[in-house]
Design a protein around this motif. Structure first.
Motif, PDB file in Angstrom:
ATOM      1  N   VAL A 141      -2.288  12.315 -19.312  1.00  0.00           N
ATOM      2  CA  VAL A 141      -1.423  13.176 -18.500  1.00  0.00           C
ATOM      3  C   VAL A 141      -1.657  14.652 -18.833  1.00  0.00           C
ATOM      4  N   LEU A 142      -1.764  14.976 -20.112  1.00  0.00           N
ATOM      5  CA  LEU A 142      -2.007  16.374 -20.494  1.00  0.00           C
ATOM      6  C   LEU A 142      -3.360  16.855 -19.982  1.00  0.00           C
ATOM      7  N   THR A 143      -4.365  16.002 -20.034  1.00  0.00           N
ATOM      8  CA  THR A 143      -5.681  16.365 -19.520  1.00  0.00           C
ATOM      9  C   THR A 143      -5.630  16.594 -18.005  1.00  0.00           C
ATOM     10  N   ALA A 144      -4.919  15.735 -17.293  1.00  0.00           N
ATOM     11  CA  ALA A 144      -4.816  15.894 -15.838  1.00  0.00           C
ATOM     12  C   ALA A 144      -4.133  17.210 -15.477  1.00  0.00           C
TER      13      ALA A 144
ATOM     14  N   PHE B 281     -11.805  10.978 -17.345  1.00  0.00           N
ATOM     15  CA  PHE B 281     -12.463   9.739 -16.928  1.00  0.00           C
ATOM     16  C   PHE B 281     -12.492   8.717 -18.059  1.00  0.00           C
ATOM     17  N   ILE B 282     -12.705   9.174 -19.284  1.00  0.00           N
ATOM     18  CA  ILE B 282     -12.737   8.259 -20.429  1.00  0.00           C
ATOM     19  C   ILE B 282     -11.356   7.644 -20.663  1.00  0.00           C
ATOM     20  N   THR B 283     -10.306   8.459 -20.579  1.00  0.00           N
ATOM     21  CA  THR B 283      -8.965   7.906 -20.751  1.00  0.00           C
ATOM     22  C   THR B 283      -8.606   6.964 -19.597  1.00  0.00           C
ATOM     23  N   SER B 284      -9.090   7.257 -18.396  1.00  0.00           N
ATOM     24  CA  SER B 284      -8.860   6.342 -17.268  1.00  0.00           C
ATOM     25  C   SER B 284      -9.508   4.988 -17.534  1.00  0.00           C
ATOM     26  N   LEU B 285     -10.734   5.010 -18.024  1.00  0.00           N
ATOM     27  CA  LEU B 285     -11.417   3.754 -18.347  1.00  0.00           C
ATOM     28  C   LEU B 285     -10.718   3.026 -19.494  1.00  0.00           C
ATOM     29  N   GLY B 286     -10.248   3.770 -20.480  1.00  0.00           N
ATOM     30  CA  GLY B 286      -9.523   3.157 -21.595  1.00  0.00           C
ATOM     31  C   GLY B 286      -8.231   2.497 -21.153  1.00  0.00           C
ATOM     32  N   LEU B 287      -7.484   3.162 -20.279  1.00  0.00           N
ATOM     33  CA  LEU B 287      -6.239   2.573 -19.774  1.00  0.00           C
ATOM     34  C   LEU B 287      -6.512   1.350 -18.917  1.00  0.00           C
ATOM     35  N   THR B 288      -7.605   1.381 -18.172  1.00  0.00           N
ATOM     36  CA  THR B 288      -7.982   0.217 -17.373  1.00  0.00           C
ATOM     37  C   THR B 288      -8.329  -0.957 -18.268  1.00  0.00           C
ATOM     38  N   TYR B 289      -9.068  -0.698 -19.331  1.00  0.00           N
ATOM     39  CA  TYR B 289      -9.437  -1.754 -20.270  1.00  0.00           C
ATOM     40  C   TYR B 289      -8.200  -2.337 -20.940  1.00  0.00           C
ATOM     41  N   LEU B 290      -7.294  -1.478 -21.393  1.00  0.00           N
ATOM     42  CA  LEU B 290      -6.095  -1.961 -22.070  1.00  0.00           C
ATOM     43  C   LEU B 290      -5.193  -2.765 -21.137  1.00  0.00           C
TER      44      LEU B 290
ATOM     45  N   GLU C 161      -1.724   2.659 -26.697  1.00  0.00           N
ATOM     46  CA  GLU C 161      -1.691   2.907 -25.259  1.00  0.00           C
ATOM     47  C   GLU C 161      -0.862   4.145 -24.933  1.00  0.00           C
ATOM     48  N   THR C 162       0.202   4.349 -25.683  1.00  0.00           N
ATOM     49  CA  THR C 162       1.052   5.526 -25.452  1.00  0.00           C
ATOM     50  C   THR C 162       0.287   6.810 -25.753  1.00  0.00           C
ATOM     51  N   LEU C 163      -0.496   6.799 -26.806  1.00  0.00           N
ATOM     52  CA  LEU C 163      -1.303   7.971 -27.149  1.00  0.00           C
ATOM     53  C   LEU C 163      -2.319   8.275 -26.046  1.00  0.00           C
ATOM     54  N   ILE C 164      -2.948   7.241 -25.510  1.00  0.00           N
ATOM     55  CA  ILE C 164      -3.916   7.450 -24.429  1.00  0.00           C
ATOM     56  C   ILE C 164      -3.209   7.980 -23.188  1.00  0.00           C
ATOM     57  N   TRP C 165      -2.001   7.467 -22.898  1.00  0.00           N
ATOM     58  CA  TRP C 165      -1.241   7.968 -21.751  1.00  0.00           C
ATOM     59  C   TRP C 165      -0.909   9.446 -21.905  1.00  0.00           C
TER      60      TRP C 165
END
Length: 116
Positions: A10-13, A64-73, A2-6
């Motif tokens: 943030v870097l992508t945003a 968008f993919i990382t947003s969906l991943g964070l929502t799933y987690l 989860e930390t890696l996705i965060w």
């Protein structure tokens, strides 16, 4: 995980924000549409996408993919309970014994004494 996705999120945003601010807007050539240029539309000619716009699109997809991943987690966490379940109660000190209300038998009260 989860930390890696965060971190990627943030870097992508931040990168998408910078790339959008760097791009040349289509409304900037609006004066060309009123006789001073050869544009085919009101907001300028629509040419092929350049490197900045393609990179922005790809990074928006990653966002968008990382947003969906964070929502799933966050929806599949196994930890139960709320925030207050992790609070450790503070043990208080021993209660202070109250002072005696009246003097014991045979003792004189010092309330009547006047200091010199």
């Amino acid at each position: 995980m989860e930390t890696l996705i965060w971190v990627v999120h943030v870097l992508t945003a931040i990168t998408v924000i910078v790339l959008v601010l760097l791009q040349h807007g289509k409304g900037a050539d609006m004066g060309a549409a009123f006789g001073s240029g050869s544009s085919g539309s009101l907001f300028g000619a629509s040419g092929s996408a350049n490197f900045l716009s393609r990179t922005t699109g790809a990074l928006a997809a990653v966002f968008f993919i990382t947003s969906l991943g964070l929502t799933y987690l966050s929806s599949h966490k196994t930890e139960g309970g709320g925030v207050m379940d992790k609070v450790v109660p503070v043990q208080s000190a021993k209660p202070v014994e109250p002072a005696p209300a009246a003097p014991a038998e045979g003792e004189a009260s010092k309330a009547t004494e006047i200091p010199k």
